[in-house]
Scaffold this active site. Structure first.
Site, short mmCIF file in Angstrom:
data_model
loop_
_atom_site.label_atom_id
_atom_site.label_comp_id
_atom_site.label_asym_id
_atom_site.label_seq_id
_atom_site.Cartn_x
_atom_site.Cartn_y
_atom_site.Cartn_z
N PHE A 7 104.19 44.71 -111.09
CA PHE A 7 105.50 45.03 -111.77
C PHE A 7 105.97 46.08 -111.94
O PHE A 7 105.30 47.15 -111.72
CB PHE A 7 105.08 44.48 -113.40
CG PHE A 7 104.70 42.93 -113.28
CD1 PHE A 7 105.50 42.05 -113.20
CD2 PHE A 7 103.46 42.63 -113.39
CE1 PHE A 7 105.21 40.48 -113.12
CE2 PHE A 7 103.00 41.19 -113.51
CZ PHE A 7 103.87 40.12 -113.33
N CYS A 8 107.15 46.42 -112.04
CA CYS A 8 108.05 47.43 -112.29
C CYS A 8 107.42 48.78 -112.96
O CYS A 8 106.69 48.35 -114.06
CB CYS A 8 109.49 47.38 -112.87
SG CYS A 8 110.63 48.71 -112.82
N PRO A 9 107.16 49.79 -112.46
CA PRO A 9 107.82 50.33 -111.30
C PRO A 9 106.72 50.18 -110.08
O PRO A 9 107.25 50.74 -108.97
CB PRO A 9 107.86 51.65 -111.45
CG PRO A 9 106.96 52.06 -112.31
CD PRO A 9 106.65 51.16 -113.20
N ASP B 160 108.45 40.88 -108.16
CA ASP B 160 109.15 41.17 -109.54
C ASP B 160 110.49 41.37 -109.47
O ASP B 160 110.87 41.92 -108.47
CB ASP B 160 108.63 42.81 -109.62
CG ASP B 160 109.42 43.55 -110.85
OD1 ASP B 160 109.75 42.72 -111.81
OD2 ASP B 160 109.37 44.64 -110.97
#
Length: 82
Positions: free
Chosen positions: A19-21, A46
Site C-alpha cells: 500500500f501507498c507509498p 493499490d
C-alpha cells in the site's frame, strides 16, 4: 500511448499487495538501478498508485509509457530518461 505488446520491459517489480507509498518507493528504487533508456514496470494493486506514480514520473522527468490494467492490478511502465 504505445501498446504493452510493443514495449520491451527490462525490469519488472511486483508490488501487488503493498500500500501507498510502497509501490512508488519500489519504483524509485528500481529506477536508480536501471540504466538510462531502460524500461521498468511496476505491478500495483493499490488504487492510489494511479495518481502517485504518474505524478512522480512527470516530476522526475522520466517518460511515462502508460498504465495497463490487468486482473486485480495495474502495470505502470516508465522509461528512464536521465
Amino acid at each position: 500511448m504505445p501498446e504493452l505488446t510493443d514495449i520491451t520491459i527490462d525490469k519488472e517489480i511486483d508490488a501487488r499487495g503493498s500500500f501507498c507509498p510502497g509501490p512508488l518507493m519500489e519504483l524509485i528504487r528500481g529506477m536508480k538501478a536501471l540504466p538510462v533508456g531502460g524500461v521498468l514496470a511496476v505491478l500495483s494493486s493499490d488504487p492510489g498508485s494511479a495518481k502517485d506514480i504518474p505524478a512522480w514520473i512527470q516530476k522526475a522527468r522520466h517518460e511515462y509509457l502508460g498504465a495497463f490494467p490487468e486482473q486485480g492490478y495495474t502495470r505502470f511502465v516508465v522509461r528512464k530518461a536521465h
